[in-house]
Design a protein around this motif. Structure first.
Motif, mmCIF file in Angstrom:
data_model
loop_
_atom_site.group_PDB
_atom_site.id
_atom_site.type_symbol
_atom_site.label_atom_id
_atom_site.label_comp_id
_atom_site.label_asym_id
_atom_site.label_seq_id
_atom_site.Cartn_x
_atom_site.Cartn_y
_atom_site.Cartn_z
ATOM 1 N N PHE A 1 61.595 50.583 20.871
ATOM 2 C CA PHE A 1 62.067 51.734 21.795
ATOM 3 C C PHE A 1 63.151 51.451 22.079
ATOM 4 O O PHE A 1 63.797 50.780 22.674
ATOM 5 N N ALA A 2 63.888 53.025 22.532
ATOM 6 C CA ALA A 2 65.532 53.637 22.448
ATOM 7 C C ALA A 2 65.567 54.320 23.445
ATOM 8 O O ALA A 2 66.437 53.527 24.682
ATOM 9 N N SER A 3 64.692 54.786 23.709
ATOM 10 C CA SER A 3 65.303 56.110 24.672
ATOM 11 C C SER A 3 63.624 57.356 25.131
ATOM 12 O O SER A 3 63.415 57.140 23.327
ATOM 13 N N PHE A 4 63.890 57.962 25.333
ATOM 14 C CA PHE A 4 63.119 59.361 25.364
ATOM 15 C C PHE A 4 63.942 60.584 25.945
ATOM 16 O O PHE A 4 65.396 60.365 27.038
ATOM 17 N N ARG A 5 62.988 62.088 25.507
ATOM 18 C CA ARG A 5 63.645 63.369 26.842
ATOM 19 C C ARG A 5 63.306 63.928 26.639
ATOM 20 O O ARG A 5 62.087 64.107 25.877
ATOM 21 N N ASN A 6 62.867 65.279 27.443
ATOM 22 C CA ASN A 6 61.386 65.723 27.981
ATOM 23 C C ASN A 6 62.429 67.228 27.211
ATOM 24 O O ASN A 6 63.329 67.606 26.807
ATOM 25 N N VAL A 7 61.536 67.991 25.699
ATOM 26 C CA VAL A 7 62.330 68.556 25.164
ATOM 27 C C VAL A 7 61.213 70.199 25.688
ATOM 28 O O VAL A 7 60.090 69.883 25.543
ATOM 29 N N PRO A 8 61.536 71.184 26.266
ATOM 30 C CA PRO A 8 61.364 72.281 26.570
ATOM 31 C C PRO A 8 60.410 73.198 25.256
ATOM 32 O O PRO A 8 60.709 73.463 24.234
ATOM 33 N N THR A 9 59.184 73.384 25.726
ATOM 34 C CA THR A 9 58.935 74.223 24.276
ATOM 35 C C THR A 9 58.377 75.754 24.464
ATOM 36 O O THR A 9 57.725 76.006 24.317
ATOM 37 N N GLY A 10 58.481 75.843 26.394
ATOM 38 C CA GLY A 10 58.139 77.239 26.988
ATOM 39 C C GLY A 10 58.617 77.329 28.053
ATOM 40 O O GLY A 10 59.141 76.297 28.285
ATOM 41 N N GLN A 11 58.228 78.891 28.434
ATOM 42 C CA GLN A 11 58.644 78.433 30.544
ATOM 43 C C GLN A 11 58.130 77.254 31.275
ATOM 44 O O GLN A 11 58.674 76.691 32.075
ATOM 45 N N TYR A 12 57.131 76.695 30.908
ATOM 46 C CA TYR A 12 55.912 75.941 31.632
ATOM 47 C C TYR A 12 55.285 74.712 31.192
ATOM 48 O O TYR A 12 54.589 74.468 31.701
ATOM 49 N N SER A 13 56.374 74.856 29.853
ATOM 50 C CA SER A 13 55.619 73.281 29.174
ATOM 51 C C SER A 13 56.441 72.989 28.019
ATOM 52 O O SER A 13 57.636 73.135 28.454
ATOM 53 N N TYR A 14 56.327 71.109 28.136
ATOM 54 C CA TYR A 14 57.523 70.856 27.383
ATOM 55 C C TYR A 14 56.503 69.277 26.996
ATOM 56 O O TYR A 14 55.549 69.621 26.873
ATOM 57 N N VAL A 15 56.964 68.326 26.306
ATOM 58 C CA VAL A 15 56.527 67.241 25.264
ATOM 59 C C VAL A 15 57.504 66.637 25.677
ATOM 60 O O VAL A 15 59.247 66.898 25.457
ATOM 61 N N ILE A 16 57.047 64.849 25.886
ATOM 62 C CA ILE A 16 57.997 64.183 25.652
ATOM 63 C C ILE A 16 58.475 63.278 24.319
ATOM 64 O O ILE A 16 57.774 63.225 24.190
ATOM 65 N N GLU A 17 59.618 63.444 23.898
ATOM 66 C CA GLU A 17 59.653 62.587 22.904
ATOM 67 C C GLU A 17 60.552 61.297 22.651
ATOM 68 O O GLU A 17 61.565 61.294 23.963
ATOM 69 N N ARG A 18 59.955 60.394 22.328
ATOM 70 C CA ARG A 18 60.207 58.798 22.541
ATOM 71 C C ARG A 18 60.963 58.753 20.494
ATOM 72 O O ARG A 18 60.731 58.586 20.148
ATOM 73 N N LEU A 19 61.824 58.033 21.208
ATOM 74 C CA LEU A 19 62.953 57.755 20.131
ATOM 75 C C LEU A 19 62.256 55.932 19.945
ATOM 76 O O LEU A 19 62.899 56.057 20.742
ATOM 77 N N TYR A 20 62.390 55.762 18.173
ATOM 78 C CA TYR A 20 62.132 54.180 17.506
ATOM 79 C C TYR A 20 63.108 53.803 16.958
ATOM 80 O O TYR A 20 62.832 55.091 15.563
ATOM 81 N N LEU A 21 63.695 52.986 16.846
ATOM 82 C CA LEU A 21 64.659 52.826 16.131
ATOM 83 C C LEU A 21 63.662 51.789 14.935
ATOM 84 O O LEU A 21 63.076 50.592 15.473
ATOM 85 N N CYS A 22 64.013 51.479 13.522
ATOM 86 C CA CYS A 22 62.976 51.079 12.954
ATOM 87 C C CYS A 22 63.511 49.102 12.397
ATOM 88 O O CYS A 22 65.352 50.184 12.073
ATOM 89 N N LEU A 23 63.557 48.615 12.855
ATOM 90 C CA LEU A 23 64.617 47.654 12.527
ATOM 91 C C LEU A 23 64.012 46.614 11.534
ATOM 92 O O LEU A 23 62.555 46.676 11.099
ATOM 93 N N HIS A 24 64.560 45.661 10.741
ATOM 94 C CA HIS A 24 64.050 44.449 10.194
ATOM 95 C C HIS A 24 63.134 43.822 10.699
ATOM 96 O O HIS A 24 63.633 43.110 12.045
#
Length: 102
Positions: free
Chosen positions: A79-102
């Motif tokens: 896990f690296a970070s997250f952000r809230n991405v608006p998808t409408g006036q009253y809705s959003y998704v939580i986008e979680r970024l993961y790094l793929c490591l060896h």
């Protein structure tokens, strides 16, 4: 206009009163490039989960990221970070970024 706003505000209240469960929240892969993967969770559902169910939802997102990273050359998801991405006036998704490591 007021009626629309009241209706939109009533939706989260109705969700909360219906007993939102973690079963209603499925992680979705939004991007994968071999080096990283983004997993999205419905923010409107997540917001009304109990604290322990929120952790279960995050664990589901972690597991999905690990599954996707394992398909590429780098096998471990971190896990690296997250952000809230608006998808409408009253809705959003939580986008979680993961790094793929060896």
């Amino acid at each position: 206009m007021l009626r629309t706003r009241l209706a939109a505000l009533a939706v989260p209240v109705l969700l909360a009163s219906c007993g939102v469960s973690v079963d209603n929240l499925q992680p979705v892969v939004s991007q994968f490039n071999g080096d990283s993967v983004s997993i999205q969770l419905n923010g409107n559902v997540f917001e009304f989960l109990a604290a322990e169910d929120k952790q279960v939802a995050l664990n589901k997102a972690d597991a999905e990221a690990a599954r996707i990273c394992a398909k590429g050359p780098k096998k471990k998801a971190e896990f690296a970070s997250f952000r809230n991405v608006p998808t409408g006036q009253y809705s959003y998704v939580i986008e979680r970024l993961y790094l793929c490591l060896h």
